[in-house]
Design a protein around this motif. Structure first.
Motif, short mmCIF file in Angstrom:
data_model
loop_
_atom_site.label_atom_id
_atom_site.label_comp_id
_atom_site.label_asym_id
_atom_site.label_seq_id
_atom_site.Cartn_x
_atom_site.Cartn_y
_atom_site.Cartn_z
N LYS A 94 0.85 -1.19 0.00
CA LYS A 94 0.00 0.00 0.00
C LYS A 94 0.88 1.24 0.00
N LEU A 95 0.40 2.28 -0.66
CA LEU A 95 1.11 3.57 -0.69
C LEU A 95 0.11 4.68 -0.41
N THR A 96 0.43 5.51 0.56
CA THR A 96 -0.41 6.66 0.89
C THR A 96 0.35 7.94 0.55
N VAL A 97 -0.29 8.82 -0.21
CA VAL A 97 0.24 10.16 -0.48
C VAL A 97 -0.66 11.12 0.30
N PRO A 98 -0.22 11.59 1.47
CA PRO A 98 -1.10 12.37 2.35
C PRO A 98 -1.61 13.67 1.73
N GLU A 99 -0.84 14.25 0.82
CA GLU A 99 -1.27 15.54 0.26
C GLU A 99 -0.91 15.65 -1.21
N VAL A 100 -1.94 15.73 -2.04
CA VAL A 100 -1.80 16.11 -3.44
C VAL A 100 -2.59 17.40 -3.57
N SER A 101 -1.90 18.52 -3.66
CA SER A 101 -2.56 19.81 -3.58
C SER A 101 -2.01 20.80 -4.59
N HIS A 102 -2.78 21.86 -4.81
CA HIS A 102 -2.35 22.96 -5.67
C HIS A 102 -1.04 23.53 -5.15
N GLU A 103 -0.92 23.63 -3.82
CA GLU A 103 0.27 24.25 -3.23
C GLU A 103 1.53 23.45 -3.53
N GLU A 115 4.15 7.35 1.92
CA GLU A 115 4.14 6.42 3.05
C GLU A 115 3.90 5.01 2.52
N TRP A 116 4.94 4.19 2.58
CA TRP A 116 4.93 2.87 1.96
C TRP A 116 4.68 1.76 2.97
N LEU A 132 12.62 -1.00 -5.86
CA LEU A 132 12.33 -0.50 -7.20
C LEU A 132 11.08 0.38 -7.18
N ALA A 133 10.04 -0.10 -6.47
CA ALA A 133 8.81 0.67 -6.37
C ALA A 133 9.06 2.03 -5.73
N LYS A 134 9.81 2.04 -4.63
CA LYS A 134 10.06 3.29 -3.91
C LYS A 134 10.95 4.23 -4.70
N LYS A 135 11.80 3.67 -5.55
CA LYS A 135 12.72 4.50 -6.33
C LYS A 135 12.07 5.10 -7.57
N GLN A 136 11.25 4.31 -8.28
CA GLN A 136 10.77 4.75 -9.59
C GLN A 136 9.31 5.19 -9.64
N LEU A 137 8.46 4.64 -8.79
CA LEU A 137 7.05 5.01 -8.88
C LEU A 137 6.78 6.49 -8.56
N PRO A 138 7.47 7.10 -7.58
CA PRO A 138 7.17 8.51 -7.28
C PRO A 138 7.27 9.43 -8.49
N ALA A 139 8.32 9.31 -9.30
CA ALA A 139 8.47 10.19 -10.46
C ALA A 139 7.34 9.99 -11.45
N ALA A 140 6.94 8.73 -11.67
CA ALA A 140 5.85 8.44 -12.59
C ALA A 140 4.52 8.97 -12.06
N LEU A 141 4.32 8.86 -10.75
CA LEU A 141 3.09 9.39 -10.14
C LEU A 141 3.06 10.91 -10.22
N GLU A 142 4.20 11.53 -9.98
CA GLU A 142 4.24 13.00 -9.98
C GLU A 142 4.00 13.56 -11.38
N ALA A 143 4.38 12.81 -12.41
CA ALA A 143 4.05 13.24 -13.77
C ALA A 143 2.53 13.31 -13.93
N LYS A 144 1.82 12.35 -13.35
CA LYS A 144 0.35 12.38 -13.38
C LYS A 144 -0.20 13.53 -12.53
N PHE A 145 0.35 13.68 -11.30
CA PHE A 145 -0.12 14.76 -10.43
C PHE A 145 0.08 16.12 -11.09
N ASN A 146 1.19 16.29 -11.82
CA ASN A 146 1.46 17.56 -12.48
C ASN A 146 0.49 17.82 -13.63
#
Length: 326
Positions: A94-103, A115-116, A132-146
């Motif tokens: 499970k992965l929790t991203v506590p805040e995905v916000s405009h700020e 939080e993994w 591998l998940a902790k290293k590479q997934l954040p960048a891919a997720l942030e591309a979506k968040f952006n």
């Protein structure tokens, strides 16, 4: 005496007033659709991605004030991730991203927090996939968040903006003055097929198409050229590491390695050309498209056009979303 019917407000006046639209249900569907397409690969057979969006908690709104569209959102996102380790073990967590916000996404006031947790029994192979998940997934997720703010504006902006053109129901106004191009643009997506676009990848022919996006920015061409090509400034809007010197022949990477290629030519502040490849299992191995970024300086704004030639057929929707986020 019959009461008079008030005349409608002129578009310039109507768009000046505050209006607001709650889009939380749509946002939850967007996260569920977009984030579950995220998947990354390691060496060999290792692969990991988002299996399911378990929870999206928070509010998402689009506001308009003084003819500007403003995204307003603060969400907690809980994901289930899964993958296959090098020894074939099915791994999940499970992965929790506590805040995905405009700020965070647009203002850059802080970094994303991840939080993994791991639900599969630990072995060396399982631990390697977890890393591998902790290293590479954040960048891919942030591309979506952006890409999320631009998706809000593109989908719902017409519902808040009154158009001066009677043949149109409305068009998105520029978003609030934020550093990320995706949120400030009134993106007009144009898509066309090459017809004869064929490239080679691993000895196999790849039928391709060309995608194009343009946007208008209240900034000089000089400033935008540096913002889009300088590795020190790119993270201001991608919220992810970037490498590469803006010189012909120099390799670059963006979005933490999610996009990579080489600079082909640079003609500041009017144009630069790059080879472009997406780090994704769906992108053909060793295949590079060509991205041409053109900046047309006007009297009070600059029009930026991104033209990506060599997109494999069948990937138009996925790459369109990437370009819009870009």
């Amino acid at each position: 005496m019959a009461s008079a019917i008030p005349a409608p407000l002129a578009p310039s006046t109507a768009n000046w007033h505050w209006k607001n639209k709650t889009v939380t249900p749509w946002a939850k569907q967007w996260f569920e659709r977009e984030l579950t397409s995220v998947r990354v690969s390691g060496e060999g057979t290792e692969e990991v991605g988002v299996e399911h969006v378990e929870e999206v908690e928070g509010d998402v709104e689009l506001g308009q004030r003084k003819s500007k569209l403003i995204t307003i959102y603060d969400c907690k996102v809980v994901l289930n991730w899964s993958g296959t380790a090098s020894d074939g073990t099915a791994v999940s967590g499970k992965l929790t991203v506590p805040e995905v916000s405009h700020e965070i996404t647009l203002d850059g006031t802080s970094d994303f927090v991840y939080e993994w947790s791991l639900t599969t029994a630990r072995t060396p192979a399982v631990d390697a996939l977890f890393q591998l998940a902790k290293k590479q997934l954040p960048a891919a997720l942030e591309a979506k968040f952006n890409a999320f703010p631009a998706a809000i504006v593109d989908t719902h902006g017409k519902d808040l903006t009154v158009s001066a053109d009677p043949s149109r129901q409305g068009s998105p106004a520029p978003a609030a003055s934020a550093p990320a191009p995706a949120a400030k643009s009134d993106a007009a997506l144009k898509k066309k097929a090459d017809g004869a676009g064929v490239a080679k990848s691993g000895g196999q022919a790849v039928n391709t198409t060309t995608l194009s996006v343009d946007a208008q920015f209240m900034a000089s061409a000089d400033d935008l050229f540096g913002l889009l090509s300088d590795e020190k400034r790119i993270p201001q809007w991608t919220r992810a590491p970037a490498t590469g010197s803006p010189q012909a022949g120099s390799e670059y990477s963006m979005f933490g390695g999610g996009v990579k290629g080489k600079f082909v030519s640079l003609s500041p502040p009017k144009e630069f050309v790059q080879t472009w490849a997406l780090s994704s299992p769906t992108w053909p191995s060793d295949h590079f498209a060509t991205l041409t970024t053109t900046l047309d300086q006007g009297s009070d704004s600059t029009k930026v056009t991104w033209s990506l030639k060599g997109v494999p057929l069948g990937m138009e929707e996925e790459i369109t979303r990437n370009l819009q986020g870009y």
